[in-house]
Design a protein around this motif. Structure first.
Motif, short mmCIF file in Angstrom:
data_model
loop_
_atom_site.label_atom_id
_atom_site.label_comp_id
_atom_site.label_asym_id
_atom_site.label_seq_id
_atom_site.Cartn_x
_atom_site.Cartn_y
_atom_site.Cartn_z
N GLY A 212 0.81 -1.21 0.00
CA GLY A 212 0.00 0.00 0.00
C GLY A 212 0.84 1.25 0.00
O GLY A 212 0.58 2.20 -0.76
N LEU A 213 1.87 1.29 0.83
CA LEU A 213 2.73 2.47 0.91
C LEU A 213 3.41 2.77 -0.41
O LEU A 213 3.54 3.94 -0.81
CB LEU A 213 3.80 2.26 2.00
CG LEU A 213 3.32 2.28 3.45
CD1 LEU A 213 4.43 1.82 4.37
CD2 LEU A 213 2.82 3.66 3.84
N CYS B 106 3.47 3.58 13.52
CA CYS B 106 4.27 2.55 12.85
C CYS B 106 4.05 1.25 13.62
O CYS B 106 4.99 0.54 13.99
CB CYS B 106 5.74 2.95 12.85
SG CYS B 106 6.84 1.80 11.96
N GLU B 107 2.78 0.97 13.89
CA GLU B 107 2.45 -0.20 14.72
C GLU B 107 2.86 -1.48 14.01
O GLU B 107 2.59 -1.66 12.82
CB GLU B 107 0.95 -0.23 15.02
CG GLU B 107 0.59 -1.36 15.97
CD GLU B 107 -0.86 -1.35 16.41
OE1 GLU B 107 -1.29 -2.35 17.02
OE2 GLU B 107 -1.56 -0.35 16.15
N THR C 227 8.29 5.70 6.87
CA THR C 227 8.48 6.84 5.97
C THR C 227 7.27 7.77 6.13
O THR C 227 6.22 7.52 5.54
CB THR C 227 8.59 6.38 4.51
OG1 THR C 227 7.44 5.57 4.19
CG2 THR C 227 9.84 5.53 4.31
N PRO C 228 7.38 8.85 6.88
CA PRO C 228 6.20 9.67 7.19
C PRO C 228 5.69 10.50 6.02
O PRO C 228 4.54 10.94 6.03
CB PRO C 228 6.70 10.57 8.32
CG PRO C 228 8.17 10.71 8.06
CD PRO C 228 8.59 9.37 7.53
N ALA D 289 13.14 7.66 5.52
CA ALA D 289 12.64 7.00 6.73
C ALA D 289 13.30 7.54 7.99
O ALA D 289 14.42 8.06 7.95
CB ALA D 289 12.88 5.48 6.64
N TYR D 290 12.58 7.40 9.09
CA TYR D 290 13.19 7.71 10.39
C TYR D 290 14.32 6.74 10.68
O TYR D 290 14.19 5.53 10.45
CB TYR D 290 12.16 7.59 11.50
CG TYR D 290 11.09 8.67 11.51
CD1 TYR D 290 11.41 10.01 11.72
CD2 TYR D 290 9.75 8.35 11.32
CE1 TYR D 290 10.44 10.99 11.74
CE2 TYR D 290 8.76 9.31 11.34
CZ TYR D 290 9.10 10.63 11.56
OH TYR D 290 8.12 11.61 11.57
N THR D 291 15.42 7.26 11.17
CA THR D 291 16.53 6.42 11.65
C THR D 291 16.98 6.95 12.99
O THR D 291 16.74 8.11 13.33
CB THR D 291 17.71 6.41 10.66
OG1 THR D 291 18.17 7.77 10.48
CG2 THR D 291 17.32 5.80 9.32
N LYS D 292 17.67 6.10 13.73
CA LYS D 292 18.18 6.48 15.05
C LYS D 292 19.70 6.58 14.98
O LYS D 292 20.36 5.72 14.40
CB LYS D 292 17.77 5.42 16.08
CG LYS D 292 18.41 5.61 17.43
CD LYS D 292 18.05 4.48 18.36
CE LYS D 292 18.96 4.48 19.56
NZ LYS D 292 20.15 3.66 19.42
#
Length: 462
Positions: free
Chosen positions: A216-217, A392-393, A448-449, A457-460
């Motif tokens: 879907g994304l 992001c469940e 990926t918001p 994407a969010y990364t830490k």
């Protein structure tokens, strides 16, 4: 707070066409034996387990099926003798049941206006199931009541006509008690821990959810419709564990819960959710490609909502461990993502299995302890006025070395998928997963918001 970035990343590997893993006879026999032990511990003579389409997981745990559009009850005596009370169109399922049980035809459990051939009052069916009027009976519906206003032992969620007949059947009302805790209580519930066969079984559905959310994304674009994207969330003809969401902009117009005949426009907020047995995947974000396209009233969205959410998400994955109490874990999430500032009101995660939300060990004061073999959803829902949400469940399992070894040896393909996911989360996203954490979906921690930018994407960091 750890540093959270938006980074262009490689896409996660999507393991398509996973094969189902069937629960073994040994697993099903062990479920019954463990339950019989609970009956003995609590001096219960007979358990009555109710089911319908929406509330069938406790019943299915023993039988392997739900009664679909009918109602049903499974009677298990402390001796091991079992009976299945079934409607017109499910009597045939008794011979297929994973638990050996005598079929009892109960026309009341059938659809309206169907034949009531052989109709008797319910007390006759209780007698036919060898339920003694003097028995101590444990009643299991689907809900674990946690009221501070009532005696939870005396609350029952079965249809009134069944409970009313039982109350009239037994010698004393006190013989009936809610026994649902024996299956789904965060402290002692049998259904909160699983063996290697069960984890592999549920990993299939969790994998489907990840595949679907990724599909879907990747297809979200301006001009496409909610239904077109929503159709991509269907997988292998399998039943969903929650209502599928594919929603652009304002939700619930005309009280509609499902994908609508509505096209996606630039700068829409968008929500996607799909769940199968074993796990749910969900995303919330914007139909944009970069931060400078954020709505004028949400230019600080990343700092106000997005990055703090992913900081809490990373904390969730790095904090969860075997032996941690639900209260301690809750406190860690509260510290990283204060509810009074970010507006979340539910538990920051919960158990999952056949149903999407079984129960939760994560709440203030919880004495539940995280154990090897548990399946959990990463589930935090911020609600900050004036801002789009974040989600992001995803589902994970937690397993000690012995269980990991069993899983890798007995189900090498499942293990290969899990290892690939762990490597991606650690090496690409930067989250430090312990060996005990097993991602059950290909999209755990891939968030990926900005939905038009498929690799941002969010990364830490650190």
């Amino acid at each position: 707070m750890m540093k959270i970035n938006l980074t262009t990343v490689d896409l996660p590997t999507i393991h398509r066409n996973p094969e189902s893993v069937v629960l073994t006879d040994e697993t099903m026999a062990a479920r019954k034996e463990r339950f019989l032990e609970q009956l003995q511990i609590h001096s219960i003579d007979t358990a009555i387990i109710y089911a319908d389409r929406e509330h069938g997981a406790n019943f299915e745990y023993f039988t392997g099926f739900i009664p679909r559009f009918e109602e049903a009850c499974l009677v298990i005596h402390a001796t091991g003798e079992s009976h299945l009370l079934l409607g017109n169109e499910n009597v045939k399922m008794a011979v297929h049941s994973r638990i050996k049980a005598n079929p009892v035809h109960v026309p009341f459990f059938s659809l309206p206006n169907q034949p009531m051939t052989g109709e008797k009052t319910l007390d006759h069916y209780f007698k036919e199931s060898n339920i003694s009027p003097d028995a101590k009976i444990g009643v299991i519906g689907w809900k674990l009541f946690t009221s501070s206003q009532y005696n939870n032992r005396d609350l029952f969620d079965l249809p009134f006509y069944v409970i009313d007949s039982l109350l009239n059947y037994v010698s004393n009302r006190d013989q009936l008690q809610n026994f649902t805790f024996s299956l789904i209580s965060p402290k002692v519930g049998l259904r909160t821990t699983y063996n290697a066969n069960e984890i592999a079984h549920y990993e299939y559905g969790a994998s489907l959810a990840g595949i679907a959310i990724f599909n879907g994304l990747q297809e979200i674009s301006v001009g496409k419709g909610e239904k077109e994207i929503g159709a991509l969330l269907a997988q292998d003809g399998q039943p969903n564990s929650v209502t599928t969401i594919s929603a652009a902009g304002q939700r619930f117009t005309n009280a509609i819960l499902y994908p609508r005949d509505k096209n996606i426009t630039l700068k829409d907020n968008y929500s996607l959710t799909v769940g199968y047995k074993g796990g749910l995947s969900s995303r919330a974000g914007f139909v944009i490609s970069s931060e400078d396209q954020l709505p004028e009233n949400q230019k600080d969205y990343l700092e106000r909502v997005g990055k703090p959410y992913f900081n809490a998400y990373s904390t969730w994955l790095e904090t969860l461990s075997i032996g941690i109490s639900g209260d301690e874990f809750y406190a860690k999430i509260q510290e990283a993502f204060p509810s009074e500032f970010y507006g979340w009101t539910l538990n920051p995660g919960h158990y999952t299995a056949d149903e999407e939300w079984m129960s939760s060990p994560f709440y203030e004061g919880s004495e539940a302890v995280i154990q090897s073999g548990q399946l959990l959803q990463i589930d935090m829902i911020p609600s900050v006025p004036g801002y789009t949400g974040a989600s992001c469940e995803e589902p994970i399992a937690i397993a000690d070395e012995a269980l990991r070894n069993e899983l890798s040896q007995q189900y090498p393909e499942v293990w290969e998928r899990i290892e690939a996911r762990k490597n991606y989360i650690k090496e690409v996203i930067g989250i430090k997963l312990s060996n005990d954490i097993l991602p059950l979906s290909d999209t755990v921690a891939f968030y990926t918001p900005f939905f038009l930018n498929k690799t941002l994407a969010y990364t830490k960091e650190g």
